[in-house]
Design a protein around this motif. Structure first.
Motif, PDB file in Angstrom:
ATOM      1  N   UNK A  90      -1.930  -1.055  -3.778  1.00 11.20           N
ATOM      2  CA  UNK A  90      -2.703   0.190  -3.808  1.00 11.20           C
ATOM      3  C   UNK A  90      -1.770   1.388  -3.950  1.00 11.20           C
ATOM      4  N   UNK A  91      -2.162   2.310  -4.811  1.00 12.55           N
ATOM      5  CA  UNK A  91      -1.526   3.639  -4.840  1.00 12.55           C
ATOM      6  C   UNK A  91      -2.620   4.627  -4.466  1.00 12.55           C
ATOM      7  N   UNK A  92      -2.398   5.351  -3.383  1.00 12.63           N
ATOM      8  CA  UNK A  92      -3.434   6.190  -2.795  1.00 12.63           C
ATOM      9  C   UNK A  92      -2.920   7.633  -2.735  1.00 12.63           C
ATOM     10  N   UNK A  93      -3.565   8.518  -3.438  1.00 16.36           N
ATOM     11  CA  UNK A  93      -3.153   9.930  -3.443  1.00 16.36           C
ATOM     12  C   UNK A  93      -3.828  10.660  -2.295  1.00 16.36           C
ATOM     13  N   UNK A  94      -3.057  11.406  -1.557  1.00 19.69           N
ATOM     14  CA  UNK A  94      -3.646  12.213  -0.477  1.00 19.69           C
ATOM     15  C   UNK A  94      -2.755  13.431  -0.184  1.00 19.69           C
ATOM     16  N   UNK A  95      -3.355  14.444   0.445  1.00 19.66           N
ATOM     17  CA  UNK A  95      -2.509  15.518   0.966  1.00 19.66           C
ATOM     18  C   UNK A  95      -2.631  15.579   2.488  1.00 19.66           C
ATOM     19  N   UNK A  96      -3.210  14.497   3.037  1.00 16.92           N
ATOM     20  CA  UNK A  96      -3.430  14.426   4.479  1.00 16.92           C
ATOM     21  C   UNK A  96      -2.363  13.495   5.081  1.00 16.92           C
ATOM     22  N   UNK A  97      -1.463  14.059   5.892  1.00 17.61           N
ATOM     23  CA  UNK A  97      -0.328  13.291   6.428  1.00 17.61           C
ATOM     24  C   UNK A  97      -0.797  12.117   7.288  1.00 17.61           C
ATOM     25  N   UNK A  98      -1.783  12.365   8.177  1.00 20.65           N
ATOM     26  CA  UNK A  98      -2.211  11.292   9.077  1.00 20.65           C
ATOM     27  C   UNK A  98      -2.879  10.155   8.290  1.00 20.65           C
ATOM     28  N   UNK A 137      -2.072   9.256   5.251  1.00 21.95           N
ATOM     29  CA  UNK A 137      -0.977   8.517   4.615  1.00 21.95           C
ATOM     30  C   UNK A 137      -0.298   7.591   5.633  1.00 21.95           C
ATOM     31  N   UNK A 138      -0.039   8.107   6.833  1.00 18.82           N
ATOM     32  CA  UNK A 138       0.658   7.297   7.848  1.00 18.82           C
ATOM     33  C   UNK A 138      -0.219   6.132   8.297  1.00 18.82           C
ATOM     34  N   UNK A 139      -1.523   6.365   8.410  1.00 20.24           N
ATOM     35  CA  UNK A 139      -2.414   5.298   8.859  1.00 20.24           C
ATOM     36  C   UNK A 139      -2.487   4.167   7.829  1.00 20.24           C
ATOM     37  N   UNK A 140      -2.561   4.548   6.538  1.00 19.49           N
ATOM     38  CA  UNK A 140      -2.846   3.551   5.506  1.00 19.49           C
ATOM     39  C   UNK A 140      -1.606   2.860   4.940  1.00 19.49           C
ATOM     40  N   UNK A 153       0.867  -1.183   0.000  1.00 20.81           N
ATOM     41  CA  UNK A 153       0.000   0.000   0.000  1.00 20.81           C
ATOM     42  C   UNK A 153       0.906   1.236   0.000  1.00 20.81           C
ATOM     43  N   UNK A 154       0.865   1.993  -1.102  1.00 21.51           N
ATOM     44  CA  UNK A 154       1.711   3.182  -1.213  1.00 21.51           C
ATOM     45  C   UNK A 154       0.850   4.439  -1.283  1.00 21.51           C
ATOM     46  N   UNK A 155       1.265   5.430  -0.511  1.00 18.99           N
ATOM     47  CA  UNK A 155       0.574   6.720  -0.594  1.00 18.99           C
ATOM     48  C   UNK A 155       1.456   7.730  -1.312  1.00 18.99           C
ATOM     49  N   UNK A 156       0.822   8.557  -2.121  1.00 18.71           N
ATOM     50  CA  UNK A 156       1.516   9.688  -2.735  1.00 18.71           C
ATOM     51  C   UNK A 156       1.087  10.927  -1.961  1.00 18.71           C
ATOM     52  N   UNK A 157       2.051  11.557  -1.308  1.00 14.08           N
ATOM     53  CA  UNK A 157       1.733  12.693  -0.450  1.00 14.08           C
ATOM     54  C   UNK A 157       2.397  13.950  -1.001  1.00 14.08           C
ATOM     55  N   UNK A 158       1.672  15.020  -1.027  1.00 15.54           N
ATOM     56  CA  UNK A 158       2.274  16.272  -1.496  1.00 15.54           C
ATOM     57  C   UNK A 158       1.247  17.385  -1.518  1.00 15.54           C
TER      58      UNK A 158
END
Lengths: 251, 262
Positions: A187-195, A197-200, A34-39
């Motif tokens: 999973x690639x999950x785009x978010x700008x929410x840090x928490x 991203x850390x949770x998922x 499970x990867x998040x894209x954060x920015x």
């Protein structure tokens, strides 16, 4: 390289009025992670996701899935959009069965699978309701159920919970993580929410100005409420916040 | 404490006021004609028009004309709607066809239709056919325009969804663009239903010997102004009924397809 990996190799992309949305981006997502894209907004997260989906084609470099260049949408890749994108003239059940019904009639097994997925998501009583009769959280669940219906090997999600209230968002994050872990979906999950991203995420890729600036691994014992309120969670959030600030300053 | 009107009460009050305005206008008209001694050749009293209409309906004199116009209206509307709908789909889907054909289609609409009537007589002769063609020509445009708009302006995210699901162009048209554009298409249909009456009556003015349009011209020839007004009332009533029926159909379809709440 594992053929199940999603691989970005020196990918650049731009629009006529915005020439450098992505600039030599290189990145990979191993199978089942499970990867998040954060920015920050406008850093190229959604463009990167659409390139992975085959909705856009790179101007240079390559996006590879199963080791094959992605030039159009692939059958084993699902996409969940920022808004649920449900067809409001169809019932909940028909929306979930849409990926199959667009091509052929459903088999009884597929009908049963849709019922099972909706039941797991707590929507068993709403099968024949229209999307407009559901809450925002329920609509998001239907959109995820639709994406999971074909059991994709890779699920791409573009800020699917951004418009939901905080409590519903937390519930859906927990449920999503359980569903994809059970199915073994990457999973690639785009978010700008840090928490979020850390949770998922198992890995968080910090993006800045069209590049992957950092890839941070998140090690969590369990993805449940205890993780969300643990000291390690807060430390990860703080580290990612620093990383975001650092890459912004460097830019 | 003040009491607020509910929406239904407010609607009823508006309806009553609207009807009262009509009654007042009719009373004023009746009084004006009687008090000033205006000739019935110029402006007949509403009571005289109502009497002519009643006698025409009761004696059966108006029925064949009405049925003729109704048949031409229905045939012209059907033809215009089919052409407009299919044309709108093609123009909405194929940009090249749209760029080539649209200027000619718009030209066909800006030409005054009455000026085409002599040409239609040459091409189609007298009778119902030129009227049906005239009706179709007038009412096909709103459906074409609205269908074209509906299919060419589908939601970008839903189009991406259908691309992700690897839907064919035909499937995307039938399962996404058309259902999504249904309210726009139905608005075009509502406009076409009204405009078709204009086409039928104007067509009959020049090319027909039967029908409500032809009857107005005949009444003008025999200086029967009350009959002209009576036919106008009849056409207006038919227009209203068809418009309302189309509205009911539209709401029913939109409710069935989830655009309106049940």
């Amino acid at each position: 390289m594992n053929p199940q990996t999603l691989e970005f190799s020196q990918v650049s992309f731009g629009f006529d009025d915005w020439p450098h949305v992505l600039l030599n981006a290189s990145w990979h997502v191993p199978a089942g992670e499970f990867h998040c894209l954060l920015g920050r907004s406008g850093c190229g997260k959604t463009t990167l996701l659409k390139l992975a989906a085959g909705l856009l084609t790179p101007q240079s470099g390559q996006v590879l899935w199963h080791g094959v260049p992605v030039l159009q949408p692939m059958p084993d890749v699902g996409f969940v959009f920022q808004t649920p994108t449900l067809l409001h003239w169809l019932s909940v059940l028909d929306n979930v069965l849409l990926p199959i019904k667009l091509h052929r009639a459903c088999t009884p097994q597929e009908q049963q699978r849709a019922l099972d997925v909706l039941s797991q998501m707590g929507l068993a009583a709403m099968l024949h309701q229209r999307p407009s009769q559901l809450s925002g959280g329920q609509q998001s669940r239907v959109a995820i159920a639709r994406a999971l219906m074909t059991e994709p090997a890779l699920l791409l999600m573009d800020e699917p919970f951004a418009a939901l209230d905080a409590l519903t968002r937390e519930d859906l994050q927990t449920e999503l993580r359980q569903w994809v872990t059970r199915l073994g979906t990457s999973v690639v999950f785009v978010t700008h929410d840090i928490s979020e991203a850390v949770f998922l995420a198992d890995h968080v890729a910090v993006m800045n100005q069209g590049c992957i600036a950092q890839d941070v691994q998140i090690q969590a014992p369990l993805r449940d409420k205890s993780w969300r309120y643990s000291p390690a969670f807060v430390q990860h959030c703080a580290a990612l916040r620093d990383a975001l600030d650092d890459v912004s300053m460097l830019a | 404490m003040t009491k607020r009107n509910t929406p239904s009460t407010s609607k009823q009050v508006t309806l009553v006021m609207s009807a009262a305005l009509c009654v007042c206008a009719l009373i004023l008209w009746e009084w004006l004609v009687r008090a000033k001694g205006i000739s019935a050749l110029v402006l007949p009293a509403p009571s005289s028009i109502a009497l002519t209409l009643w006698q025409g309906l009761r004696s059966g004199y108006l029925w064949p004309h009405m049925l003729q116009t109704l048949a031409e209206w229905a045939a012209g509307l059907s033809l215009g709607c089919v052409l407009g709908f299919v044309g709108g789909l093609v123009l909405g889907e194929v940009a090249l066809v749209r760029q080539i054909a649209l200027p000619y289609i718009v030209t066909s609409q800006v030409v005054p239709k009455l000026a085409l009537a002599p040409l239609f007589i040459v091409w189609f002769g007298f009778g119902a056919l030129p009227t049906v063609v005239m009706t179709a020509l007038i009412c096909f445009f709103p459906l074409l325009e609205n269908t074209m708009t509906a299919v060419s302006q589908a939601d970008a995210q839903q189009l991406d969804l259908f691309r992700m699901l690897r839907a064919s162009r035909w499937t995307t048209l039938v399962q996404l663009k058309l259902p999504q554009g249904l309210p726009t298409v139905l608005t075009g249909l509502r406009m076409a239903v009204v405009l078709a009456w204009v086409g039928a009556v104007v067509g009959e003015f020049t090319t027909a010997s039967k029908g409500l349009g032809a009857l107005i011209i005949a009444a003008q020839g025999s200086m029967d102004t009350a009959l002209m007004f009576a036919v106008l009332v009849l056409i207006t009533a038919l227009g209203w009924v068809s418009y309302q029926a189309c509205g009911v159909f539209e709401r029913f379809v939109l409710r069935q397809t989830g655009f309106l709440k049940r």
